[in-house]
Design an enzyme around this catalytic site. Structure first.
Site, PDB file in Angstrom:
ATOM      1  N   CYS A 198      -0.598 -29.724 -15.735  1.00 10.64           N
ATOM      2  CA  CYS A 198       0.030 -31.043 -15.613  1.00 10.64           C
ATOM      3  C   CYS A 198       1.138 -31.184 -16.653  1.00 10.64           C
ATOM      4  CB  CYS A 198      -0.977 -32.166 -15.871  1.00 10.64           C
ATOM      5  SG  CYS A 198      -2.339 -32.185 -14.729  1.00 10.64           S
ATOM      6  N   ASP A 219      13.963 -21.593 -55.825  1.00 10.89           N
ATOM      7  CA  ASP A 219      14.997 -22.071 -56.715  1.00 10.89           C
ATOM      8  C   ASP A 219      14.347 -22.224 -58.085  1.00 10.89           C
ATOM      9  OD1 ASP A 219      17.369 -23.303 -57.548  1.00 10.89           O
ATOM     10  OD2 ASP A 219      16.530 -25.277 -57.140  1.00 10.89           O
TER      11      ASP A 219
HETATM   12  P1  ADP Z   1      19.926 -23.766 -59.854  1.00 11.15           P
HETATM   13  O1  ADP Z   1      19.955 -22.517 -59.051  1.00 11.15           O
HETATM   14  O2  ADP Z   1      19.154 -23.602 -61.131  1.00 11.15           O
HETATM   15  O3  ADP Z   1      19.518 -24.955 -59.076  1.00 11.15           O
HETATM   16  P2  ADP Z   1      22.636 -24.712 -59.577  1.00 11.15           P
HETATM   17  O4  ADP Z   1      23.112 -23.851 -58.450  1.00 11.15           O
HETATM   18  O5  ADP Z   1      22.284 -26.109 -59.272  1.00 11.15           O
HETATM   19  O6  ADP Z   1      21.440 -24.005 -60.367  1.00 11.15           O
HETATM   20  O7  ADP Z   1      23.758 -24.703 -60.710  1.00 11.15           O
HETATM   21  C1  ADP Z   1      24.201 -23.483 -61.290  1.00 11.15           C
HETATM   22  C2  ADP Z   1      24.942 -23.708 -62.585  1.00 11.15           C
HETATM   23  O8  ADP Z   1      26.152 -24.440 -62.327  1.00 11.15           O
HETATM   24  C3  ADP Z   1      24.189 -24.542 -63.602  1.00 11.15           C
HETATM   25  O9  ADP Z   1      23.369 -23.760 -64.428  1.00 11.15           O
HETATM   26  C4  ADP Z   1      25.312 -25.188 -64.402  1.00 11.15           C
HETATM   27  O10 ADP Z   1      25.763 -24.329 -65.397  1.00 11.15           O
HETATM   28  C5  ADP Z   1      26.406 -25.358 -63.372  1.00 11.15           C
HETATM   29  N1  ADP Z   1      26.465 -26.707 -62.772  1.00 11.15           N
HETATM   30  C6  ADP Z   1      26.364 -27.042 -61.459  1.00 11.15           C
HETATM   31  N2  ADP Z   1      26.471 -28.367 -61.265  1.00 11.15           N
HETATM   32  C7  ADP Z   1      26.617 -28.906 -62.492  1.00 11.15           C
HETATM   33  C8  ADP Z   1      26.772 -30.236 -62.992  1.00 11.15           C
HETATM   34  N3  ADP Z   1      26.809 -31.311 -62.196  1.00 11.15           N
HETATM   35  N4  ADP Z   1      26.888 -30.390 -64.325  1.00 11.15           N
HETATM   36  C9  ADP Z   1      26.847 -29.340 -65.156  1.00 11.15           C
HETATM   37  N5  ADP Z   1      26.720 -28.082 -64.753  1.00 11.15           N
HETATM   38  C10 ADP Z   1      26.618 -27.837 -63.453  1.00 11.15           C
HETATM   39 MG    MG Z   2      19.493 -26.462 -57.801  1.00 10.09          MG
END
Ligand code: ADP
Ligand code: MG
Length: 742
Positions: A33, A443
């Site tokens: 069904c 992450d």
């Molecule tokens: P994770 O993999 O730990 O989540 P992200 O990809 O979020 O890390 O960020 C990687 C890196 O980029 C951080 O360690 C920082 O150095 C830098 N970064 C990213 N966004 C920001 C922000 N808004 N202010 C300061 N640093 C930032």
């Molecule tokens: Mg992140």
């Protein structure tokens, strides 16, 4: 369209402006069904439908330009069934509960009457069972034939009317379901016996006991199935019942009791010691501990202070709390969980497609086998009556009802059990993928760590001050949702530095951000990012801290070092994942030194540092290409592409009805162990589904040849039929007791 708008709980507009709606269905008797209704709905232009037999509901996505709910309901009606748009969660649950109870009571009364009428007919078979000669289809008759006919006829046409009605609905819709098999089979046995009786052919056998016993047993199967089905959704019902019906609010200086519906967002709610919390709220006054086990599965009470959040359905222990309501009614976390799990219970696992397909083509094939059995047996044995009864047994044993129950019952019990333990599974496909998971990408920030980084050091360049670095950084970070941004803004506020505003703010995911402060270009982010932006960098320090550089007009002003503690429970969770054969890979955008420090502390062997969000997604895709079933745990701040790419995405520690919609599987508890629990529960559920499909197929595959060669008695066939449904549902119910292992 009107109906869809009137029922917001069950209607969600998705990106392509298609509308999703749930329909409650009536009149289904088996998986065939469900397959028929699904076909009928999918034939409506612009529509994609999935029908769930166990929850008696359809989940339909349609294009409002081409169709509307009335057209969908009409399509279901044309197929021979009834459909309607459900009301809100609680009301719907109550209605369906009451209706199911009434149906069950009626079924049970009819069953016992049927037993009373059938027993005198089958009593003479008892010696046959006792001698083990169960394949014989003849036996000693005790009752006069007219008497037998008088007993069997009400069973056939009154108790059995449901099979005629179901068969009629299904045939009128152009298909055939299990009712057709039962109605056809038992009617053939009854007509044969009635003819023999009325024509006074004393040398021929009658089979009144067969038709009556088959109907009685199949009704028994339906009764047990209905009881068990009610049990499968018990978890969700118990969650709904957690929410109290009244709340205590402060109005005009007095505390008054009001019905829950009357509480407004922003109102002050008082939660006394021992009371269940009625709404989601932020504590503004008082100290207490709250039992949140019903939402998170964590039995330890959680301490609450001003600024903390309490959730509807949890229980306040010893203190008096004054709170401000932030979510009421359908917007509470509890309501969100119930809504999501209900949707999941109505969704279809990929593994079920095979079963559906088989069920859909099964009935016509069985009828053909029955005809062949009849013709062949008559030809070779020369006994038309025996040939007829043998084909009756084929029809009876072949009912595909267990097949239709195998997957959905396990999904319902599994997702319900998850909801009780703080694991919210979005749909059956997510559950299936999680159950097959081989690789988990995690992450760093917020998944392995607390997700609350703190500034540990601010290092100004020559000629600059700490306050200047913080002020510029905070100006930019106000615009960001990144956890690092929150930490920097907090530090700047604590240091009481001057506040600037930012113009032309641009986030650069995984790297940092750009903007203008007082007309001057300011850049901030990872040191690698600043190098790319041709900021002149000094030799970077591998401190194992996360470093954020701040540059103004192309010159480095200073660096901010932040640290984020590993969560206490992370290491144990990683050990558990390894124990269960899952590869864990940490992928982070942070620098190599920090990544290494965290990976070592967590016990993770494989990690990648300095990875941009898009490359995280590419890494997940690469694992999938290798044939690994890949999950991703992330905070969603800039992991969205990787989460979307993964076979199944997980989110940790969601605290609102909206947040739990973001990932395939959300765990309410802020602990990677809850993700491990989710994976183990999915595995257990998938194992149940496999067992159930095996059971269901085995009954039919073994039963049909035995029946075709005359080795099964009709009564045994009826009993096997009932047993197959019951064993499948009972097996699924065992999942109710599931607990995560170490
Ligand atoms: P994770 O993999 O730990 O989540 P992200 O990809 O979020 O890390 O960020 C990687 C890196 O980029 C951080 O360690 C920082 O150095 C830098 N970064 C990213 N966004 C920001 C922000 N808004 N202010 C300061 N640093 C930032
Ligand atoms: Mg992140």
């Amino acid at each position: 369209m009107d109906t869809a708008v009137a029922a917001p709980q069950s209607t969600i507009a998705d990106a392509a402006s298609n509308v999703r709606i749930d329909l409650s269905l009536e009149g289904m008797t088996c998986a065939a069904c469900a397959a028929r209704i699904e076909k009928a709905l999918n034939r409506v232009p612009g529509t994609a439908a999935s029908v769930n037999f166990a929850t008696e509901s359809a989940s339909v996505t349609f294009d409002p330009a081409q169709s509307n709910p009335s057209a969908l309901i009409a399509a279901v009606a044309r197929a021979g069934y009834r459909a309607r748009v459900p009301r809100n969660e609680v009301a719907e649950q109550q209605v369906s509960e009451a209706k199911q109870n009434a149906q069950r009571r009626r079924l049970s009364v009819e069953f016992w009457i049927s037993v009373a009428l059938t027993l005198p007919l089958v009593a003479p078979m008892v010696p046959m069972f006792a001698t083990g000669n169960i394949f014989a289809s003849t036996h000693h008759e005790l009752l006069p034939r007219l008497m037998q006919m008088a007993l069997a006829t009400p069973v056939q046409f009154w108790v059995g009317r449901r099979f005629y009605v179901g068969a009629w609905h299904s045939l009128r819709g152009g298909g055939a379901n299990m009712d057709v098999l039962i109605a056809l089979g038992t009617t053939m046995a009854w007509v044969l016996s009635a003819a023999v009786t009325l024509l006074g052919l004393d040398h021929e056998h009658v089979y009144f006991e067969a038709s009556a016993a088959v109907i009685t047993l199949v009704v028994l199967g339906k009764l047990l199935e209905a009881r068990a089905k009610a049990g499968t959704s018990a978890a969700l019902q118990s969650l709904l019942k957690l929410q109290p019906r009244v709340a205590f609010v402060e109005r005009d200086g007095a505390v008054v009791e009001v019905p829950l519906e009357a509480v407004r967002i922003g109102e002050r709610v008082v939660v006394r010691a021992g009371d269940a919390v009625s709404v989601d709220a932020v504590v503004i006054e008082g100290e207490s501990s709250v039992d949140e086990s019903m939402l998170t599965g964590e039995s330890q009470p959680v301490a609450k202070h001003p600024g903390g959040t309490v959730y509807a359905g949890t229980v306040n222990n010893e203190g008096l709390l004054r709170c401000r309501a932030t979510g009421v009614g359908d917007a509470t976390l509890l309501a969100g969980i119930v809504r999501l799990v209900r949707e999941a219970q109505g969704s279809k696992a990929p593994i079920q497609r095979l079963a559906d397909h088989v069920a859909g083509i099964f009935v016509p094939i069985v009828v053909v086998i029955a005809v062949i059995t009849f013709v062949a047996t008559w030809w070779f044995a020369g006994d038309a009556a025996r040939a007829l009864i043998q084909s009756v047994v084929v029809l009876v044993i072949a009912c595909p009802c267990a097949l239709g129950l195998a997957t959905p019952t396990a999904i319902i019990v599994g997702t319900g059990r998850g909801a009780q333990r703080g694991v919210v599974i979005r749909n059956a496909a997510a559950l299936e993928h999680a159950g097959r998971l081989t690789t988990l990408v995690v992450d760093k920030t917020g998944t392995l760590t607390e997700g609350k980084p703190a500034v540990v050091d601010v290092i100004p360049e020559m000629g600059h001050t700490v306050d200047e670095v913080l002020a510029l950084a905070a100006a930019l970070e106000q615009g960001s949702t990144h956890p690092l941004a929150a930490a920097i803004v907090r530090k700047a506020r604590d240091a009481q530095v001057q506040t600037y505003s930012v113009t032309d703010y641009r986030a650069v995911p995984g790297k940092g951000a750009r903007g203008y402060v007082g007309g001057i270009a300011v850049t901030l982010g990872s040191l690698a990012f600043l190098s790319e932006e041709s900021v002149n960098m000094r030799g970077s320090i591998a401190s194992g801290h996360t470093e954020v550089g701040v540059a103004s007009a192309g010159h480095l002003v200073g660096t901010i070092a932040l640290t984020d503690r590993l969560r206490e429970t992370t290491r144990a969770a990683i050990d558990r994942l390894r124990l269960h054969g899952i590869d864990v890979v940490m992928i982070t955008g942070d620098n190599a030194a920090t990544a290494k420090a965290i990976a070592n502390a967590a016990g993770i062997a494989t990690y990648r540092a300095g990875v941009l969000p898009a490359d995280k997604a590419a890494a997940v895709r690469a694992f999938k290409v290798e044939g690994r079933v890949t999950g991703m745990v992330g905070d969603g701040v800039n992991d969205a592409p990787a989460l979307a790419e993964a076979d199944v995405s997980f989110a940790i520690g969601a605290g609102s009805a909206v947040a739990i919609e973001a990932a395939d599987i959300t765990v309410i508890r802020n602990d990677l162990n809850a993700v491990v629990d989710a994976i183990l529960l999915s595995r257990a559920t998938l194992a149940k589904i496999r067992q159930n499909l095996f059971f269901a197929f085995a009954y039919n595959v073994l039963g049909i040849p035995l029946a075709a060669f005359g080795m099964l008695n009709p009564v045994i066939a009826g009993a096997a039929m009932a047993a197959s449904s019951v064993s499948v549902v009972t097996n699924a119910l065992l999942l109710k007791r599931w607990r995560p292992s170490g």
